[in-house]
Design a protein around this motif. Structure first.
Motif, PDB file in Angstrom:
ATOM      1  N   ASN A 610     -56.249 -38.844 -17.161  1.00  0.00           N
ATOM      2  CA  ASN A 610     -55.143 -38.424 -16.260  1.00  0.00           C
ATOM      3  C   ASN A 610     -53.791 -38.990 -16.720  1.00  0.00           C
ATOM      4  OD1 ASN A 610     -56.883 -36.990 -14.518  1.00  0.00           O
ATOM      5  ND2 ASN A 610     -57.473 -38.942 -13.520  1.00  0.00           N
ATOM      6  N   GLY A 611     -53.622 -39.152 -18.015  1.00  0.00           N
ATOM      7  CA  GLY A 611     -52.376 -39.714 -18.533  1.00  0.00           C
ATOM      8  C   GLY A 611     -51.419 -38.643 -19.043  1.00  0.00           C
ATOM      9  N   THR A 612     -50.294 -39.113 -19.604  1.00  0.00           N
ATOM     10  CA  THR A 612     -49.275 -38.206 -20.158  1.00  0.00           C
ATOM     11  C   THR A 612     -48.909 -38.635 -21.568  1.00  0.00           C
ATOM     12  OG1 THR A 612     -47.477 -39.547 -19.237  1.00  0.00           O
ATOM     13  CG2 THR A 612     -48.270 -37.701 -17.897  1.00  0.00           C
ATOM     14  N   LEU A 613     -48.477 -37.665 -22.371  1.00  0.00           N
ATOM     15  CA  LEU A 613     -48.099 -37.911 -23.775  1.00  0.00           C
ATOM     16  C   LEU A 613     -46.700 -37.341 -24.015  1.00  0.00           C
ATOM     17  CD1 LEU A 613     -48.720 -38.623 -26.789  1.00  0.00           C
ATOM     18  CD2 LEU A 613     -49.681 -36.314 -26.984  1.00  0.00           C
ATOM     19  N   HIS A 614     -45.824 -38.125 -24.692  1.00  0.00           N
ATOM     20  CA  HIS A 614     -44.482 -37.652 -25.060  1.00  0.00           C
ATOM     21  C   HIS A 614     -44.210 -38.009 -26.521  1.00  0.00           C
ATOM     22  CE1 HIS A 614     -40.319 -36.508 -24.741  1.00  0.00           C
ATOM     23  NE2 HIS A 614     -39.983 -37.676 -25.276  1.00  0.00           N
ATOM     24  N   ILE A 615     -43.791 -37.022 -27.318  1.00  0.00           N
ATOM     25  CA  ILE A 615     -43.511 -37.227 -28.746  1.00  0.00           C
ATOM     26  C   ILE A 615     -42.023 -36.988 -28.995  1.00  0.00           C
ATOM     27  CG2 ILE A 615     -44.051 -36.510 -31.100  1.00  0.00           C
ATOM     28  CD1 ILE A 615     -46.703 -35.381 -30.004  1.00  0.00           C
ATOM     29  N   ASP A 616     -41.381 -37.939 -29.657  1.00  0.00           N
ATOM     30  CA  ASP A 616     -39.953 -37.818 -30.009  1.00  0.00           C
ATOM     31  C   ASP A 616     -39.815 -38.082 -31.502  1.00  0.00           C
ATOM     32  OD1 ASP A 616     -37.260 -37.714 -30.143  1.00  0.00           O
ATOM     33  OD2 ASP A 616     -36.869 -39.581 -29.078  1.00  0.00           O
ATOM     34  N   SER A 617     -39.464 -37.047 -32.260  1.00  0.00           N
ATOM     35  CA  SER A 617     -39.349 -37.214 -33.711  1.00  0.00           C
ATOM     36  C   SER A 617     -38.276 -36.284 -34.250  1.00  0.00           C
ATOM     37  CB  SER A 617     -40.683 -36.926 -34.390  1.00  0.00           C
ATOM     38  OG  SER A 617     -40.590 -37.151 -35.790  1.00  0.00           O
ATOM     39  N   GLU A 628     -48.689 -42.811 -21.297  1.00  0.00           N
ATOM     40  CA  GLU A 628     -48.754 -43.508 -20.013  1.00  0.00           C
ATOM     41  C   GLU A 628     -50.058 -43.106 -19.318  1.00  0.00           C
ATOM     42  OE1 GLU A 628     -45.223 -42.521 -17.923  1.00  0.00           O
ATOM     43  OE2 GLU A 628     -43.949 -43.841 -19.142  1.00  0.00           O
ATOM     44  N   ILE A 629     -50.824 -44.150 -18.855  1.00  0.00           N
ATOM     45  CA  ILE A 629     -52.138 -43.932 -18.224  1.00  0.00           C
ATOM     46  C   ILE A 629     -52.168 -44.690 -16.903  1.00  0.00           C
ATOM     47  CG2 ILE A 629     -54.630 -44.273 -18.473  1.00  0.00           C
ATOM     48  CD1 ILE A 629     -54.153 -44.199 -21.533  1.00  0.00           C
ATOM     49  N   PRO A 630     -52.511 -44.026 -15.795  1.00  0.00           N
ATOM     50  CA  PRO A 630     -52.623 -44.741 -14.517  1.00  0.00           C
ATOM     51  C   PRO A 630     -53.878 -45.621 -14.503  1.00  0.00           C
ATOM     52  CG  PRO A 630     -53.244 -42.449 -14.251  1.00  0.00           C
ATOM     53  CD  PRO A 630     -52.741 -42.582 -15.643  1.00  0.00           C
ATOM     54  N   ILE A 631     -53.771 -46.847 -13.983  1.00  0.00           N
ATOM     55  CA  ILE A 631     -54.871 -47.810 -13.907  1.00  0.00           C
ATOM     56  C   ILE A 631     -55.151 -48.093 -12.439  1.00  0.00           C
ATOM     57  CG2 ILE A 631     -55.671 -50.103 -14.550  1.00  0.00           C
ATOM     58  CD1 ILE A 631     -55.366 -48.208 -16.895  1.00  0.00           C
ATOM     59  N   LYS A 632     -56.349 -47.779 -11.979  1.00  0.00           N
ATOM     60  CA  LYS A 632     -56.659 -47.937 -10.556  1.00  0.00           C
ATOM     61  C   LYS A 632     -57.008 -49.376 -10.203  1.00  0.00           C
ATOM     62  CE  LYS A 632     -58.314 -43.204 -10.018  1.00  0.00           C
ATOM     63  NZ  LYS A 632     -59.466 -42.348  -9.649  1.00  0.00           N
ATOM     64  N   LYS A 633     -57.738 -50.046 -11.071  1.00  0.00           N
ATOM     65  CA  LYS A 633     -58.244 -51.362 -10.706  1.00  0.00           C
ATOM     66  C   LYS A 633     -58.238 -52.264 -11.927  1.00  0.00           C
ATOM     67  CE  LYS A 633     -62.659 -52.242 -10.068  1.00  0.00           C
ATOM     68  NZ  LYS A 633     -64.041 -52.260  -9.515  1.00  0.00           N
ATOM     69  N   ILE A 634     -57.903 -53.536 -11.693  1.00  0.00           N
ATOM     70  CA  ILE A 634     -57.935 -54.535 -12.766  1.00  0.00           C
ATOM     71  C   ILE A 634     -58.901 -55.645 -12.342  1.00  0.00           C
ATOM     72  CG2 ILE A 634     -56.602 -56.227 -14.073  1.00  0.00           C
ATOM     73  CD1 ILE A 634     -54.188 -54.493 -13.682  1.00  0.00           C
ATOM     74  N   SER A 635     -59.807 -55.980 -13.216  1.00  0.00           N
ATOM     75  CA  SER A 635     -60.756 -57.059 -12.904  1.00  0.00           C
ATOM     76  C   SER A 635     -60.599 -58.185 -13.895  1.00  0.00           C
ATOM     77  CB  SER A 635     -62.193 -56.516 -12.954  1.00  0.00           C
ATOM     78  OG  SER A 635     -63.121 -57.557 -12.795  1.00  0.00           O
TER      79      SER A 635
END
Length: 638
Positions: A610-617, A628-635
């Motif tokens: 469920n992330g996003t990708l952006h390329i600038d060149s 960018e990737i959403p993280i629901k939980k950190i252990s």
């Protein structure tokens, strides 16, 4: 000599008896110009020929411009030109001084009413100033040219020149800019653009007061009075002219005094107060004679002749016209004299050039004799060189051959090194690819186990549940199978995550991978995790997918980018994991390039998370990739 006390009552003898300022004073100025300038004359006697005398010429000319002493301005301008002709210096040094001398001659001819001649001198001065990059005298000569253009009714030409000059030089020479604004106001006044004229006059007045230039302050006030007259506010114009005349008289600004007196007389004439106008013109004419200012004499006599004619005093009108004819004759004579002087200077220059040519001829004869003697000596040298040159040529060809062979060897060595490096990189890429292929095979095996084992168990459970009754033994069997299935899923999930992700910190695994990539020394890689503790605590599955993305990006860089540096930034903020991958390689056109399998794999992994990708060149400017990737939980469990 002075005349004072001409009041409104005494003006009743004139044609019109409108209310006027209460008291007007007329006076002549004693011709004491020699006294304050004596120090300059003394310095000129003792000055050395050249720059010292030129500096004093300039100061004297400026002083006489302020006083309106026309002949003196022309005298020092001509003297400046003459001594420059005898000055033994390079042309570049002389041209700079010619720019100044021609400027003074332009001003002197302007005062004498010789506008065409004045324009000619100012153009010469401008050309000299431009060739020596003298910005001050470019500005001065452009102002002088514009003044003449306005008097010749070429106002648009003057405004264009002044506007550009103020834009180019206005800040550098603010005192000259005051005069430029005054002239721009005059041009607008001539075109009856009264608002624009007022703007320029008021700007000139403000600058004159800021820089404490009393002469220009009076000039600005005099022009504002002219504007009032043009707008038919005669009372304000009378007061302005009278104030400026008195101040100019007190401060010895005689040129302004002349102009103010002439304007005041013209206004009396316009108001049909002919007798008062004649009185003012008489005193202005006397002062103009004393200062040898033919242009002011001419203008005063023209108005005075008209005033006498209006009063039907034809005898005096004829006498004034006779004087006017004499003044016009003097102006023409001066013009002819200037032409003659110019021809004399040209003749003197020609004579000097002849003398120089004669000297050069003698030098050529001597040079020819020396040349003949040298020719004999050279004949012996040529015979020796005829033998020596082929030998030198052979040695040079041999040397060039050695150099070429050496360069060829160096290039072959460089090519060999490049080939070795390319092979190493290809091997590294093959290893990376093999590793990825192995991981894919492992995932395929796990998928098969999930299908065969867990799928079979779950199918059995489904059948039993379908035929389920309230028998307790069956429930026990179902519970047993569920436990078995749960344990099997747990075991398989543990085999899905490689041991290295479970036994090592994620940031250390990336560093280990970077070290293996950068061993060749061709690529410098920087890794910046923040905060590292939180990044190491993210889910193992996300770590594994992220690691594979980094591998794929690094593989693309090694294969295509030709980069020497890569920066890898990994950050976790507000439950969002951000990966910034940046290289300094050759880049590519995003719109024109078809992305390969590597980028498609990365997109697929990011979509699953469920992330996003952006390329600038951009070509020749490197590549920046942001994930960018959403993280629901950190252990943070160990």
């Amino acid at each position: 000599m002075a005349f004072s006390g001409v009041s409104a009552q005494e003006a009743t003898n004139d044609s019109v008896t409108t209310t006027q300022p209460q008291r007007i004073t007329f006076s002549t100025i004693p011709n004491n110009r020699e006294e304050p300038l004596q120090s300059y004359y003394d310095a000129l006697k003792n000055a050395d020929f050249g720059s010292q005398r030129f500096s004093i010429f300039e100061q004297l000319a400026d002083q006489h411009i302020t006083r309106g002493n026309t002949d003196s301005i022309l005298h020092y301008g001509n003297l400046y030109i003459k001594e420059l002709g005898n000055w033994q210096q390079p042309d570049s040094s002389k041209t700079y001084h010619y720019a100044k001398a021609h400027y003074f001659l332009g001003i002197g001819n302007h005062f004498n009413g010789l506008l065409d001649k004045s324009i000619e001198w100012h153009i010469k001065g401008l050309q000299d100033a431009e060739s020596t990059n003298s910005t001050e005298f470019q500005y001065r000569n452009k102002i002088g040219l514009s003044h003449n253009y306005i008097l010749k009714s070429e106002t648009d030409k003057a405004l264009m020149m002044l506007t550009k000059a103020v834009l180019n030089y206005g800040t550098e020479f603010p005192k000259l800019t005051i005069q430029a604004h005054l002239l721009m106001g005059n041009a607008h006044l001539f075109k009856k653009e009264y608002d624009l004229a007022r703007t320029d006059y008021e700007e000139a007045l403000r600058m004159a007061m800021d820089f404490k230039v009393a002469e220009k302050e009076l000039s600005a006030k005099l022009n504002l009075a002219k504007l009032a007259e043009a707008q038919q506010d005669y009372e304000k114009a009378f007061q302005g002219y009278e104030f400026v005349r008195n101040q100019a008289l007190a401060q010895d600004f005689t040129a302004i005094y002349f102009e103010g007196s002439l304007l005041l007389a013209k206004l009396y004439y316009k108001e049909e107060m002919y007798k008062t106008a004649n009185i003012a013109l008489s005193f202005a004419y006397i002062n103009a004679i004393d200062r040898e200012n033919l242009q002011f004499q001419k203008e005063a006599l023209i108005i005075q002749a008209r005033s006498f004619a209006k009063l039907e005093d034809y005898q005096n009108a004829y006498a004034v016209m006779t004087q006017l004819s004499s003044v016009n004759h003097q102006i023409n004579t001066k013009q002819q004299r200037e032409i003659i002087k110019e021809l004399e200077i040209q003749y003197e220059t020609l004579e000097k050039e002849k003398a120089i040519s004669s000297l050069e001829e003698d030098q050529l004869i001597k040079a020819a004799e020396l040349k003949r003697q040298k020719t004999v000596q050279k004949a012996f040298l040529i015979g020796f060189l005829v033998i020596l040159i082929p030998i030198i040529a052979l040695l040079y060809v041999y040397y060039q051959k050695i150099q070429t062979q050496s360069e060829l060897n160096k290039k072959q060595e460089i090519i060999s090194q490049q080939k070795v490096t390319t092979l190493k990189q290809e091997q590294e890429l093959n290893l990376i690819k093999a590793s990825i292929d192995g991981q894919d095979e492992e995932r395929k095996r796990i998928a098969q186990e999930l299908h065969d084992s867990i799928g079979g168990n779950l199918a059995g459970i489904k059948l039993q549940v379908a035929s389920m009754t309230n028998e307790s033994d069956r429930w026990k069997d179902i519970n047993g199978q569920l436990d078995e299935t749960y344990q099997l899923v747990r075991d398989i999930s543990h085999t899905l995550i490689p041991k290295k992700f479970r036994q090592n910190a994620f940031s250390d695994l990336i560093r280990e991978y970077i070290v293996s990539i950068s061993r060749s020394g061709k690529l410098k890689i920087g890794f910046h995790p923040h905060p590292e503790v939180d990044i190491n605590a993210i889910d193992d599955t996300v770590q594994m997918e992220l690691f594979k993305m980094i591998q794929e990006l690094m593989t693309n860089t090694l294969k295509h980018a030709e980069a020497s540096k890569v920066d890898l930034h990994l950050s976790l903020l507000n439950h969002e994991l951000s990966l910034l991958f940046e290289d300094n390689g050759k880049g590519f056109d995003i719109t024109a390039t078809n992305h390969g399998i590597g980028f498609e794999n990365i997109r697929s992994r990011i979509t699953q998370l469920n992330g996003t990708l952006h390329i600038d060149s951009t070509p020749n400017r490197g590549t920046v990739i942001a994930i960018e990737i959403p993280i629901k939980k950190i252990s943070h469990e160990i």
